[in-house]
Motif scaffolding. Sequence first.
Motif, PDB file in Angstrom:
ATOM      1  N   ALA A  25       0.829  -1.213   0.000  1.00 45.47           N
ATOM      2  CA  ALA A  25       0.000   0.000   0.000  1.00 45.47           C
ATOM      3  C   ALA A  25       0.858   1.257   0.000  1.00 45.47           C
ATOM      4  CB  ALA A  25      -0.930  -0.001   1.218  1.00 45.47           C
ATOM      5  N   LEU A  26       2.053   1.185   0.578  1.00 44.56           N
ATOM      6  CA  LEU A  26       2.937   2.353   0.663  1.00 44.56           C
ATOM      7  C   LEU A  26       4.025   2.362  -0.420  1.00 44.56           C
ATOM      8  CD1 LEU A  26       3.378   2.380   4.522  1.00 44.56           C
ATOM      9  CD2 LEU A  26       2.037   4.001   3.147  1.00 44.56           C
ATOM     10  N   GLY A  27       4.119   1.282  -1.179  1.00 45.45           N
ATOM     11  CA  GLY A  27       5.168   1.207  -2.193  1.00 45.45           C
ATOM     12  C   GLY A  27       6.526   0.942  -1.592  1.00 45.45           C
ATOM     13  N   ALA A  28       6.575   0.228  -0.473  1.00 44.19           N
ATOM     14  CA  ALA A  28       7.836  -0.078   0.205  1.00 44.19           C
ATOM     15  C   ALA A  28       8.287  -1.490  -0.150  1.00 44.19           C
ATOM     16  CB  ALA A  28       7.657   0.039   1.719  1.00 44.19           C
ATOM     17  N   CYS A  29       9.543  -1.772   0.126  1.00 44.14           N
ATOM     18  CA  CYS A  29      10.088  -3.109  -0.098  1.00 44.14           C
ATOM     19  C   CYS A  29       9.360  -4.097   0.811  1.00 44.14           C
ATOM     20  CB  CYS A  29      11.592  -3.124   0.214  1.00 44.14           C
ATOM     21  SG  CYS A  29      12.334  -4.773   0.136  1.00 44.14           S
ATOM     22  N   LEU A  30       8.872  -5.189   0.245  1.00 45.54           N
ATOM     23  CA  LEU A  30       8.136  -6.183   1.024  1.00 45.54           C
ATOM     24  C   LEU A  30       9.039  -6.943   2.001  1.00 45.54           C
ATOM     25  CD1 LEU A  30       5.924  -7.738  -1.807  1.00 45.54           C
ATOM     26  CD2 LEU A  30       5.310  -5.942  -0.200  1.00 45.54           C
ATOM     27  N   ALA A  31      10.332  -7.008   1.719  1.00 40.09           N
ATOM     28  CA  ALA A  31      11.250  -7.793   2.541  1.00 40.09           C
ATOM     29  C   ALA A  31      11.769  -7.011   3.748  1.00 40.09           C
ATOM     30  CB  ALA A  31      12.423  -8.284   1.705  1.00 40.09           C
ATOM     31  N   CYS A  32      12.136  -5.725   3.547  1.00 37.78           N
ATOM     32  CA  CYS A  32      12.802  -5.025   4.665  1.00 37.78           C
ATOM     33  C   CYS A  32      12.301  -3.603   4.906  1.00 37.78           C
ATOM     34  CB  CYS A  32      14.312  -5.003   4.436  1.00 37.78           C
ATOM     35  SG  CYS A  32      14.832  -3.782   3.218  1.00 37.78           S
ATOM     36  N   TRP A  33      11.440  -3.101   4.073  1.00 38.49           N
ATOM     37  CA  TRP A  33      10.933  -1.738   4.191  1.00 38.49           C
ATOM     38  C   TRP A  33      12.072  -0.712   4.068  1.00 38.49           C
ATOM     39  CZ3 TRP A  33       5.891   0.114   6.063  1.00 38.49           C
ATOM     40  CH2 TRP A  33       4.924  -0.870   6.046  1.00 38.49           C
ATOM     41  N   GLY A  34      13.148  -1.084   3.445  1.00 36.03           N
ATOM     42  CA  GLY A  34      14.267  -0.170   3.243  1.00 36.03           C
ATOM     43  C   GLY A  34      15.189  -0.054   4.425  1.00 36.03           C
ATOM     44  N   GLU A  35      15.145  -0.994   5.338  1.00 41.60           N
ATOM     45  CA  GLU A  35      15.956  -0.911   6.552  1.00 41.60           C
ATOM     46  C   GLU A  35      17.216  -1.764   6.511  1.00 41.60           C
ATOM     47  OE1 GLU A  35      13.484  -1.714   9.916  1.00 41.60           O
ATOM     48  OE2 GLU A  35      12.266   0.064   9.595  1.00 41.60           O
ATOM     49  N   ARG A  36      17.427  -2.542   5.437  1.00 38.43           N
ATOM     50  CA  ARG A  36      18.614  -3.406   5.376  1.00 38.43           C
ATOM     51  C   ARG A  36      19.392  -3.112   4.101  1.00 38.43           C
ATOM     52  NH1 ARG A  36      16.582  -9.091   5.281  1.00 38.43           N
ATOM     53  NH2 ARG A  36      18.720  -9.409   4.586  1.00 38.43           N
ATOM     54  N   THR A  37      20.596  -2.662   4.269  1.00 32.06           N
ATOM     55  CA  THR A  37      21.423  -2.372   3.091  1.00 32.06           C
ATOM     56  C   THR A  37      21.829  -3.648   2.359  1.00 32.06           C
ATOM     57  OG1 THR A  37      23.412  -2.366   4.460  1.00 32.06           O
ATOM     58  CG2 THR A  37      22.347  -0.227   4.049  1.00 32.06           C
ATOM     59  N   ASP A  38      21.756  -4.789   3.040  1.00 25.44           N
ATOM     60  CA  ASP A  38      22.087  -6.058   2.387  1.00 25.44           C
ATOM     61  C   ASP A  38      20.859  -6.753   1.809  1.00 25.44           C
ATOM     62  OD1 ASP A  38      20.975  -6.688   4.847  1.00 25.44           O
ATOM     63  OD2 ASP A  38      22.284  -8.417   5.174  1.00 25.44           O
ATOM     64  N   CYS A  39      19.724  -6.060   1.732  1.00 22.53           N
ATOM     65  CA  CYS A  39      18.497  -6.654   1.191  1.00 22.53           C
ATOM     66  C   CYS A  39      18.679  -6.939  -0.307  1.00 22.53           C
ATOM     67  CB  CYS A  39      17.311  -5.701   1.395  1.00 22.53           C
ATOM     68  SG  CYS A  39      15.771  -6.314   0.659  1.00 22.53           S
ATOM     69  N   PRO A  40      18.408  -8.167  -0.724  1.00 22.12           N
ATOM     70  CA  PRO A  40      18.584  -8.508  -2.139  1.00 22.12           C
ATOM     71  C   PRO A  40      17.534  -7.852  -3.049  1.00 22.12           C
ATOM     72  CG  PRO A  40      17.689 -10.381  -0.938  1.00 22.12           C
ATOM     73  CD  PRO A  40      18.008  -9.323   0.077  1.00 22.12           C
ATOM     74  N   HIS A  41      16.455  -7.331  -2.475  1.00 20.43           N
ATOM     75  CA  HIS A  41      15.390  -6.723  -3.276  1.00 20.43           C
ATOM     76  C   HIS A  41      15.597  -5.220  -3.500  1.00 20.43           C
ATOM     77  CE1 HIS A  41      13.189 -10.466  -2.894  1.00 20.43           C
ATOM     78  NE2 HIS A  41      13.401 -10.418  -1.587  1.00 20.43           N
ATOM     79  N   CYS A  42      16.038  -4.524  -2.445  1.00 19.26           N
ATOM     80  CA  CYS A  42      16.097  -3.059  -2.563  1.00 19.26           C
ATOM     81  C   CYS A  42      17.441  -2.459  -2.158  1.00 19.26           C
ATOM     82  CB  CYS A  42      14.997  -2.428  -1.725  1.00 19.26           C
ATOM     83  SG  CYS A  42      15.309  -2.519   0.061  1.00 19.26           S
TER      84      CYS A  42
END
Length: 183
Positions: free
Chosen positions: A109-126
């Motif tokens: 609904a907010l257009g955020a990363c489903l995996a980490c919400w932008g809180e992990r620099t090592d996130c493979p998605h964002c």
Amino acid sequence: MNVADLLNASSAGTQVEGGIDPDMQSDLLATLEREDPRMAALCRLFAQRQAQAAQTLQTQQAVDGADQTECEHDLLELQDRHDRLRRSARALRSALTDQQDRLEICAAALGACLACWGERTDCPHCAGRGRGGWQPPDPALYARLVAPAARRLASRDAALVAAPAFNSDPDRAGRGSAAAPLD
């Protein structure tokens, strides 16, 4: 009956597991005592040790029985505890799945990363860039979840701006009319 007759009878198949039939053994010892007075002390000692061995065996069987009963009780308690823990784990797993689903819906609904919400620099998605607005929000979810809250916030802000401040206290500013004067 003499000692020879008793021995013959005991070897004729009237034995119990592990030795001579106890009744036959008692008869044999009594006969030995009567026929040979020198054997009386030995027979009494044998009978005494046999009684002690029987008592020890009986005590050990009672202890083993109590230990087994205690172990069975402990096992039942552990099985019950294990069952409760399994039920709790299933309930927690279900609750976690429900919460993860809700977070994914909110992220969409907010257009955020489903995996980490932008809180992990090592996130493979964002790679840590997936905060709200990172991608286009899901329009239906945005309309259902975010828009009502945004409208309410906007109307509250508009009311605060439009309302005159009757009190210098910023926490109370815009919350209604000034206190009535005292007569």
